[in-house]
Motif scaffolding. Structure first.
Motif, PDB file in Angstrom:
ATOM      1  N   GLU A  36      -5.177  17.959  -5.888  1.00 32.66           N
ATOM      2  CA  GLU A  36      -3.729  17.931  -5.656  1.00 32.66           C
ATOM      3  C   GLU A  36      -3.406  17.551  -4.221  1.00 32.66           C
ATOM      4  N   GLY A  37      -4.213  18.041  -3.301  1.00 31.16           N
ATOM      5  CA  GLY A  37      -3.995  17.665  -1.910  1.00 31.16           C
ATOM      6  C   GLY A  37      -4.246  16.184  -1.680  1.00 31.16           C
ATOM      7  N   LEU A  38      -5.305  15.677  -2.309  1.00 34.84           N
ATOM      8  CA  LEU A  38      -5.619  14.246  -2.195  1.00 34.84           C
ATOM      9  C   LEU A  38      -4.491  13.398  -2.776  1.00 34.84           C
ATOM     10  N   LEU A  39      -4.007  13.780  -3.942  1.00 36.49           N
ATOM     11  CA  LEU A  39      -2.900  13.046  -4.558  1.00 36.49           C
ATOM     12  C   LEU A  39      -1.636  13.159  -3.720  1.00 36.49           C
ATOM     13  N   GLY A  40      -1.446  14.328  -3.080  1.00 35.24           N
ATOM     14  CA  GLY A  40      -0.282  14.476  -2.216  1.00 35.24           C
ATOM     15  C   GLY A  40      -0.299  13.485  -1.064  1.00 35.24           C
ATOM     16  N   VAL A  41      -1.477  13.273  -0.486  1.00 31.60           N
ATOM     17  CA  VAL A  41      -1.591  12.275   0.587  1.00 31.60           C
ATOM     18  C   VAL A  41      -1.284  10.881   0.069  1.00 31.60           C
ATOM     19  N   VAL A  42      -1.828  10.562  -1.103  1.00 32.84           N
ATOM     20  CA  VAL A  42      -1.622   9.231  -1.684  1.00 32.84           C
ATOM     21  C   VAL A  42      -0.145   8.982  -1.969  1.00 32.84           C
ATOM     22  N   PHE A  43       0.505   9.939  -2.596  1.00 30.81           N
ATOM     23  CA  PHE A  43       1.918   9.756  -2.936  1.00 30.81           C
ATOM     24  C   PHE A  43       2.791   9.743  -1.682  1.00 30.81           C
ATOM     25  N   THR A  44       2.338  10.417  -0.621  1.00 27.94           N
ATOM     26  CA  THR A  44       3.072  10.351   0.648  1.00 27.94           C
ATOM     27  C   THR A  44       3.039   8.941   1.211  1.00 27.94           C
ATOM     28  N   VAL A  45       1.844   8.307   1.193  1.00 33.15           N
ATOM     29  CA  VAL A  45       1.732   6.918   1.662  1.00 33.15           C
ATOM     30  C   VAL A  45       2.612   5.999   0.819  1.00 33.15           C
ATOM     31  N   ALA A  46       2.591   6.210  -0.496  1.00 33.98           N
ATOM     32  CA  ALA A  46       3.400   5.363  -1.379  1.00 33.98           C
ATOM     33  C   ALA A  46       4.890   5.546  -1.119  1.00 33.98           C
ATOM     34  N   THR A  47       5.314   6.811  -0.892  1.00 27.91           N
ATOM     35  CA  THR A  47       6.731   7.080  -0.633  1.00 27.91           C
ATOM     36  C   THR A  47       7.171   6.474   0.686  1.00 27.91           C
ATOM     37  N   LEU A  48       6.351   6.602   1.713  1.00 28.36           N
ATOM     38  CA  LEU A  48       6.692   6.019   3.013  1.00 28.36           C
ATOM     39  C   LEU A  48       6.768   4.495   2.930  1.00 28.36           C
ATOM     40  N   THR A  49       5.877   3.903   2.140  1.00 26.70           N
ATOM     41  CA  THR A  49       5.911   2.443   1.970  1.00 26.70           C
ATOM     42  C   THR A  49       7.205   2.007   1.286  1.00 26.70           C
ATOM     43  N   ASP A  50       7.612   2.756   0.270  1.00 23.00           N
ATOM     44  CA  ASP A  50       8.872   2.430  -0.408  1.00 23.00           C
ATOM     45  C   ASP A  50      10.057   2.572   0.545  1.00 23.00           C
ATOM     46  N   GLU A  51      10.024   3.596   1.397  1.00 21.05           N
ATOM     47  CA  GLU A  51      11.109   3.763   2.367  1.00 21.05           C
ATOM     48  C   GLU A  51      11.141   2.609   3.359  1.00 21.05           C
ATOM     49  N   ALA A  52       9.964   2.137   3.769  1.00 19.10           N
ATOM     50  CA  ALA A  52       9.912   0.990   4.684  1.00 19.10           C
ATOM     51  C   ALA A  52      10.492  -0.258   4.039  1.00 19.10           C
ATOM     52  N   VAL A  53      10.284  -0.400   2.729  1.00 17.84           N
ATOM     53  CA  VAL A  53      10.866  -1.536   2.015  1.00 17.84           C
ATOM     54  C   VAL A  53      12.378  -1.381   1.943  1.00 17.84           C
ATOM     55  N   ASP A  54      12.842  -0.161   1.679  1.00 16.54           N
ATOM     56  CA  ASP A  54      14.283   0.074   1.539  1.00 16.54           C
ATOM     57  C   ASP A  54      15.044  -0.194   2.833  1.00 16.54           C
ATOM     58  N   VAL A  55      14.441   0.143   3.984  1.00 15.36           N
ATOM     59  CA  VAL A  55      15.128  -0.042   5.268  1.00 15.36           C
ATOM     60  C   VAL A  55      14.902  -1.437   5.843  1.00 15.36           C
ATOM     61  N   GLY A  56      14.141  -2.274   5.126  1.00 15.07           N
ATOM     62  CA  GLY A  56      13.953  -3.650   5.566  1.00 15.07           C
ATOM     63  C   GLY A  56      12.786  -3.881   6.489  1.00 15.07           C
ATOM     64  N   GLU A  57      11.969  -2.865   6.727  1.00 14.38           N
ATOM     65  CA  GLU A  57      10.799  -3.061   7.585  1.00 14.38           C
ATOM     66  C   GLU A  57       9.701  -3.835   6.854  1.00 14.38           C
ATOM     67  N   LEU A  58       9.677  -3.717   5.552  1.00  8.85           N
ATOM     68  CA  LEU A  58       8.718  -4.441   4.724  1.00  8.85           C
ATOM     69  C   LEU A  58       9.466  -5.201   3.642  1.00  8.85           C
ATOM     70  N   GLU A  59       8.880  -6.319   3.200  1.00  5.54           N
ATOM     71  CA  GLU A  59       9.493  -7.099   2.131  1.00  5.54           C
ATOM     72  C   GLU A  59       9.057  -6.568   0.779  1.00  5.54           C
ATOM     73  N   SER A  60       9.969  -6.609  -0.157  1.00  5.98           N
ATOM     74  CA  SER A  60       9.674  -6.133  -1.505  1.00  5.98           C
ATOM     75  C   SER A  60       8.665  -7.059  -2.161  1.00  5.98           C
ATOM     76  N   PRO A  61       7.728  -6.526  -2.942  1.00  8.47           N
ATOM     77  CA  PRO A  61       6.772  -7.396  -3.636  1.00  8.47           C
ATOM     78  C   PRO A  61       7.418  -8.264  -4.708  1.00  8.47           C
ATOM     79  N   ARG A  62       8.704  -8.025  -4.975  1.00  2.59           N
ATOM     80  CA  ARG A  62       9.396  -8.871  -5.952  1.00  2.59           C
ATOM     81  C   ARG A  62       9.695 -10.251  -5.371  1.00  2.59           C
ATOM     82  N   TYR A  63       9.625 -10.385  -4.066  1.00  3.11           N
ATOM     83  CA  TYR A  63       9.968 -11.640  -3.418  1.00  3.11           C
ATOM     84  C   TYR A  63       8.737 -12.221  -2.749  1.00  3.11           C
TER      85      TYR A  63
END
Length: 691
Positions: A36-63
């Motif tokens: 559970e701790g390992l998955l928590g780290v993984v999902f944290t990275v995924a959530t932060l990446t999504d936030e970076a896409v939302d704020v425009g720091e990263l481009e969405s993989p749809r484009y």
């Protein structure tokens, strides 16, 4: 523990449990917390990446990805990159170990969710090495094919008994476990999410999908539940193939979704398919054997998926065409016959799919306000049509093997039958190809080429650009004069009559009837042609994108005399059947359409065609050999050759030319009977030159 958690039940150890149970449960609980701790780290990275896409720091993989100087400079994206760089090796090792040891559905789903989340985060961050490593690890859990060693071992261990049939089935069995099925679903999810950014990483995915495709089409592929619980004779197809049906559907949908991908991403996918196929091509020998079935399967998978991508991207086919068809042309030159047939079938499907699409079935608007749109559309259609058909011409002219040339002509025939009425810009290339086929020494090649010409004559003349009619006449003449097949020559001469009927319509509509003489006074200069003829020409070509630019006042008189010139050459052919057919056709044409000819045209016919034809036939009849011919050898009798009998009335060259001379005289006599009142009014008719 994970099963209880999945059901929403908190797992608690009973107080009165034994010490051994407490020890085992404590270890399991510790492992659960660690996961559970390992998955928590993984999902944290995924959530932060999504936030970076939302704020425009990263481009969405749809484009499409366009890296810039300020890319990855945001705080959140920098944190994500740092976490991935420092954690991915540890997470990958842990996930791989847990997934290999686990069998429970709940923990499998949780770990695969972690795989998917971290892999997608790596794709969004364009962390290539972690992305490829996670994809490769995930693919290892998707499908396991029996190796050659395992097959030989199974075969050696199989005793010669009543169970030998079962052992033969088991040695090639491909069993998909629930873990394999869930891993494949996860792989499809990742590929759908990252299809625009996978790039070269597509190769890892496609190798797995090719293996899945072979498993789906394998007669020995089964799922674990069915293999263990249901006897062979009582298996229900709906239960046995339920998972395979779903996986096959997901496999197809992945490539159908290429219509939503960016062009550069589709090209990356095509490049990966080409790479996968090329690797198998180098391993495939000239003969097909069981050892090369895997390679053949991979090539077939790549070809089928390329066709699927092309069909789903018909709205932007031009930038993808060369990449797709280039591989088909490469396969067509392979030493393996099955691969050549596969390439020809794929090329056939691709060409017919493009030419049969909606963009080739739309009529352009006639409003002058939309002239620019029409020109732009016509330019696009011209480019696509020429590119598509040029690949077929290139295959025919570059093919080293006869079966490839025959296959390319079969494709052309099917294209003309299905889509001939939609073609416009590629006719010069098609007619050039058919003209070269007429000179081929192979009978089957010439026959196929002539079949295409017959389709054009039967259905394609009204849509053929008028500036291509003279080329069509030349091609028909070439098939009339070829020496490979007599029947082709005779039929082609009949097609010349069909051509003159079509040309004569232009003479009729473009002329003014000369009162009192019964002649048509044709003026072939564009400036003096009446407006009615031009208007009809415009209407007949209004279904073509650039009909206004392609309007030409065709000289039907010259076209008719071009046919007469070809017939005049055929009258001197050394084959009696050909020249006699040419003589009959010539006089039948004049008898049918003589009332549409002007005085000047009749004078040309008399002095340049009719009387020279009479002189030539008379001279040949007088000077030809009187030696008797021997018929075709049909066997032997008593050690001597036996020849087919020839009737005494035509057993010499002179007698054959006498028959031709008689046909010419008979044709002239019929013309004089039908048109003598008109012919005698010609200025030079009584000059005495022909008397």
């Amino acid at each position: 523990m994970f099963s209880s958690k999945a059901k929403g039940i908190e797992w608690i150890l009973d107080n009165d449990a034994s010490s051994a149970a407490v020890l085992v449960a404590s270890e399991a609980h510790a492992i659960t917390l660690a996961i559970e701790g390992l998955l928590g780290v993984v999902f944290t990275v995924a959530t932060l990446t999504d936030e970076a896409v939302d704020v425009g720091e990263l481009e969405s993989p749809r484009y499409e990805h366009h890296p810039s100087s300020d890319y990855y400079t945001g705080k959140t994206s920098h944190i994500c990159i740092s976490m991935v760089d420092s954690l991915w090796l540890t997470i990958l090792d842990a996930f791989s170990l847990i997934l290999s040891r686990s069998q429970g559905e709940a923990i499998l789903l949780e770990i695969l969710k972690g795989y998917q989340a971290f892999t997608q985060a790596c794709g969004v961050l364009h962390a290539v090495e972690p992305l490829n490593s996670f994809l490769a690890s995930l693919c290892k859990f998707t499908i396991v094919l029996p190796t050659d060693t395992e097959r030989r071992s199974s075969l050696v261990q199989s005793p010669m008994s009543k169970r030998s049939e079962i052992q033969v089935d088991q040695k090639d069995a491909i069993v998909l476990t629930p873990k394999n099925v869930q891993a494949l679903r996860t792989l499809f999810n990742v590929a759908h999410r990252l299809h625009n950014v996978l790039g070269p990483s597509w190769v890892l995915v496609l190798e797995t999908l090719a293996a899945l495709d072979r498993a789906i089409h394998s007669p020995h592929a089964i799922t674990q539940e069915v293999a263990t619980a249901v006897p062979k004779l009582t298996r229900e197809p709906s239960r046995q193939y339920a998972d395979f049906s779903i996986l096959s559907s997901l496999n197809s949908q992945l490539f159908e979704s290429s219509a939503l991908m960016h062009v550069s991403a589709v090209k990356s996918l095509l490049s990966a398919l080409h790479m996968l196929s090329h690797q198998s091509m180098t391993e495939t020998s000239g003969s097909v054997s069981s050892a090369s079935s895997k390679q053949i399967g991979s090539i077939s998978f790549s070809v089928d998926r390329m066709i699927s991508i092309l069909v789903n991207n018909l709205h932007r086919v031009e930038p993808l065409w060369d990449q797709v068809v280039g591989h088909f042309l490469e396969l067509a030159e392979h030493s393996n016959q099955n691969l050549r047939n596969m390439a020809l079938d794929a090329l056939d499907q691709s060409i017919c799919a493009v030419l049969g699409s909606e963009q080739f079935g739309e009529d352009p608007p006639r409003s002058r306000d939309t002239t620019l749109d029409v020109e732009s559309k016509s330019t696009e259609l011209k480019s696509v049509e020429c590119v598509v058909l040029s690949s077929l011409r290139g295959l025919y002219f570059s093919a080293q093997k006869a079966d490839v040339r025959v296959g390319s002509l079969k494709i052309l025939l099917r294209v003309l039958e299905r889509c001939g009425e939609k073609l416009y810009y590629s006719w010069p290339g098609i007619l050039e190809m058919l003209r070269s086929v007429a000179d081929a020494s192979e009978k089957d090649v010439a026959t196929l080429g002539f079949q295409s010409l017959r389709v054009i004559m039967s259905d394609g003349l009204p849509t053929l650009p008028e500036d291509c009619l003279h080329v069509c006449i030349d091609v028909t003449g070439a098939y009339s004069a070829q020496k490979t097949d007599l029947n082709i020559s005779l039929t082609a001469i009949g097609l010349l009559w069909t051509l003159t009927d079509f040309i004569a319509k232009g003479l009729h509509h473009g002329c003014q009837v000369e009162k009192g003489s019964g002649f048509s006074n044709v003026d072939t200069s564009p400036q003096q042609t009446n407006g009615e003829g031009v208007e009809e020409h415009v209407v007949s070509n209004s279904n073509k994108p650039d009909f206004e630019a392609r309007i030409q006042i065709v000289n039907h008189e010259k076209l008719l005399f071009l046919v007469f010139s070809l017939i005049q050459k055929l009258v001197d052919d050394d084959r009696p059947e050909v020249r006699n057919s040419a003589v009959r056709t010539f006089f039948q044409i004049l008898g049918s359409h003589g009332n549409k000819l002007s005085k000047s045209m009749w004078e040309d016919c008399l002095w340049n065609y009719i009387f020279p034809m009479l002189d030539s036939a008379s001279h040949k009849a007088a000077t030809s050999s009187k030696d008797e011919w021997q018929g075709k050898e049909i066997g032997t009798r008593g050690g001597k050759a036996v020849h087919m009998l020839i009737h005494h009335s035509r057993n010499t060259a002179q007698k054959q030319w006498d028959e031709t001379f008689v046909l010419v005289l008979g044709g002239i006599a019929r013309l004089f009977r039908s048109y003598f009142p008109l012919l005698e009014s010609l200025p030079n008719f009584w000059s005495g030159e022909w008397l």
